[in-house]
Design a protein around this motif. Structure first.
Motif, mmCIF file in Angstrom:
data_model
loop_
_atom_site.group_PDB
_atom_site.id
_atom_site.type_symbol
_atom_site.label_atom_id
_atom_site.label_comp_id
_atom_site.label_asym_id
_atom_site.label_seq_id
_atom_site.Cartn_x
_atom_site.Cartn_y
_atom_site.Cartn_z
ATOM 1 N N GLN A 77 43.748 42.827 31.742
ATOM 2 C CA GLN A 77 43.158 43.074 30.416
ATOM 3 C C GLN A 77 42.947 44.567 30.192
ATOM 4 O O GLN A 77 43.237 45.094 29.102
ATOM 5 N N LYS A 78 42.487 45.260 31.206
ATOM 6 C CA LYS A 78 42.264 46.704 31.096
ATOM 7 C C LYS A 78 43.595 47.446 30.931
ATOM 8 O O LYS A 78 43.679 48.445 30.202
ATOM 9 N N GLU A 79 44.627 46.935 31.611
ATOM 10 C CA GLU A 79 45.933 47.563 31.499
ATOM 11 C C GLU A 79 46.497 47.383 30.090
ATOM 12 O O GLU A 79 47.153 48.280 29.544
ATOM 13 N N ILE A 80 46.232 46.235 29.484
ATOM 14 C CA ILE A 80 46.665 45.994 28.096
ATOM 15 C C ILE A 80 45.963 46.966 27.152
ATOM 16 O O ILE A 80 46.579 47.595 26.273
ATOM 17 N N GLU A 81 44.651 47.085 27.369
ATOM 18 C CA GLU A 81 43.864 47.982 26.513
ATOM 19 C C GLU A 81 44.288 49.438 26.681
ATOM 20 O O GLU A 81 44.227 50.235 25.728
ATOM 21 N N ALA A 82 44.742 49.794 27.884
ATOM 22 C CA ALA A 82 45.108 51.187 28.170
ATOM 23 C C ALA A 82 46.519 51.528 27.692
ATOM 24 O O ALA A 82 46.896 52.703 27.657
ATOM 25 N N THR A 83 47.295 50.520 27.357
ATOM 26 C CA THR A 83 48.692 50.770 26.967
ATOM 27 C C THR A 83 48.967 50.393 25.519
ATOM 28 O O THR A 83 50.088 50.023 25.157
ATOM 29 N N GLN A 84 47.955 50.444 24.643
ATOM 30 C CA GLN A 84 48.140 50.145 23.222
ATOM 31 C C GLN A 84 49.162 51.130 22.630
ATOM 32 O O GLN A 84 49.086 52.343 22.854
ATOM 33 N N VAL A 113 52.668 46.307 26.837
ATOM 34 C CA VAL A 113 51.663 45.353 26.379
ATOM 35 C C VAL A 113 52.185 43.932 26.555
ATOM 36 O O VAL A 113 51.468 43.019 26.999
ATOM 37 N N THR A 158 50.590 41.267 28.962
ATOM 38 C CA THR A 158 50.095 40.048 28.324
ATOM 39 C C THR A 158 50.679 38.815 29.001
ATOM 40 O O THR A 158 49.970 37.814 29.227
ATOM 41 N N ASP A 188 40.863 40.670 34.914
ATOM 42 C CA ASP A 188 40.153 41.857 34.392
ATOM 43 C C ASP A 188 41.056 43.090 34.441
ATOM 44 O O ASP A 188 41.105 43.894 33.499
ATOM 45 N N TYR A 197 54.518 48.755 23.210
ATOM 46 C CA TYR A 197 54.595 47.302 23.030
ATOM 47 C C TYR A 197 55.263 46.595 24.207
ATOM 48 O O TYR A 197 54.933 45.462 24.528
#
Length: 237
Positions: A83-90, A96, A100, A80, A93
C-alpha cells in the motif's frame, strides 16, 4: 551363617513385629474405604492417561494456531508495504498497476489464511475447554481421594498406632541383630512369607519336618546356633 545366641530371641521378635505390620497393612487394604480409594485412584489414572493424550493434541493445535497467526502477521506487513509503495508511486501507472496486483494477491492469500486461522482457533478453543474439563475432574477425584484417606485414617486409629509402634520396634531390632543373621532373615522372609523361623527339634525342622542327616546335619551343626533349613530355606535355630 554367622549369628549369636542373643540374635535368636531378637529374630523371633522381629518376625512377630513384621507380621504385625503386614497384617495391619492387609487390614487397611481390605477395608471398604480402601477399596473405594483404589477405585478412585484407578479412575483418576485412566483420566490422566486421557489428559496426556489431550495435552499432545493441545500442543499441536496451539503450534498450528501460532504458525498460521505468524503467517497472517507476515501477510499484513506485506500488505502495508504494498500500500505504501502504491502511494509512493502515484503517476507511474505501470508501477501502480504492478503494486496493486501484488496487493490484491496478498489480500486474497490473507483471506484464506484468516479463514484457516478461524478454523484452527475454534478447534483449539474446543480442545482447551476439554482439557480444562478433564483437569477439573482430576481435581475432584483428588479431593475425593484425600477425603477417603482421612476417613480411612480416622476409622483405623488404633491399628495405625499399633503399626507405627511396630515399625519403630522393627528399626530398633534391625539395628542390634548381627548383620549376617539379619540378611539371612530378610532373604528367607522374601521366600517363605510370615513363618520365617523354624526350630531344630532333634535334627528335624519344626516347620517342614525334614530330618537332617549326613552333610546337611554337619553343616547345620557347624553353623549353630543359627542356620538355614536346606529344604524349606527357613532360618533354623
Amino acid at each position: 551363617m554367622a549369628g549369636k545366641v542373643e540374635d535368636i530371641e531378637k529374630l523371633l521378635r522381629l518376625q512377630e513385629v513384621d507380621n504385625t505390620i503386614e497384617d495391619g497393612a492387609e487390614a487397611f487394604n481390605n477395608s471398604p474405604i480402601a477399596t473405594e480409594i483404589g477405585k478412585v485412584r484407578l479412575k483418576k489414572s485412566e483420566i490422566k492417561t486421557k489428559r496426556d493424550q489431550v495435552d499432545k493434541v493441545f500442543v499441536k493445535a496451539r503450534d498450528e494456531v501460532e504458525a498460521v497467526s505468524a503467517k497472517d502477521s507476515e501477510l499484513a506487513a506485506a500488505q502495508d508495504k504494498a500500500q505504501k509503495e502504491i502511494e509512493a508511486t502515484q503517476g507511474d501507472y505501470r508501477k501502480v498497476e504492478d503494486f496493486t496486483r501484488k496487493l490484491n494477491e496478498l489480500t486474497e492469500e490473507r483471506k484464506k489464511v484468516d479463514t484457516k486461522l478461524e478454523e484452527l482457533e475454534a478447534n483449539f478453543n474446543k480442545i482447551k475447554e476439554l482439557k480444562a474439563k478433564i483437569d477439573g475432574n482430576i481435581e475432584k477425584l483428588s479431593m475425593q481421594e484425600d477425603d477417603l484417606n482421612k476417613q480411612l485414617e480416622a476409622s483405623n486409629v488404633s491399628l495405625k498406632l499399633e503399626m507405627d509402634k511396630a515399625t519403630k520396634e522393627k528399626a530398633e531390632l534391625e539395628a542390634v541383630i548381627s548383620p549376617d543373621a539379619l540378611e539371612a532373615y530378610k532373604k528367607a522372609r522374601g521366600i517363605v512369607g510370615q513363618t520365617v523361623i523354624a526350630k531344630n527339634e532333634e535334627n528335624t525342622c519344626s516347620v517342614c519336618r525334614t530330618n537332617f542327616t549326613g552333610a546337611n546335619l554337619s553343616k547345620i551343626e557347624s553353623e549353630a546356633p543359627i542356620s538355614t533349613c536346606p529344604h524349606c530355606l527357613r532360618i533354623l535355630v
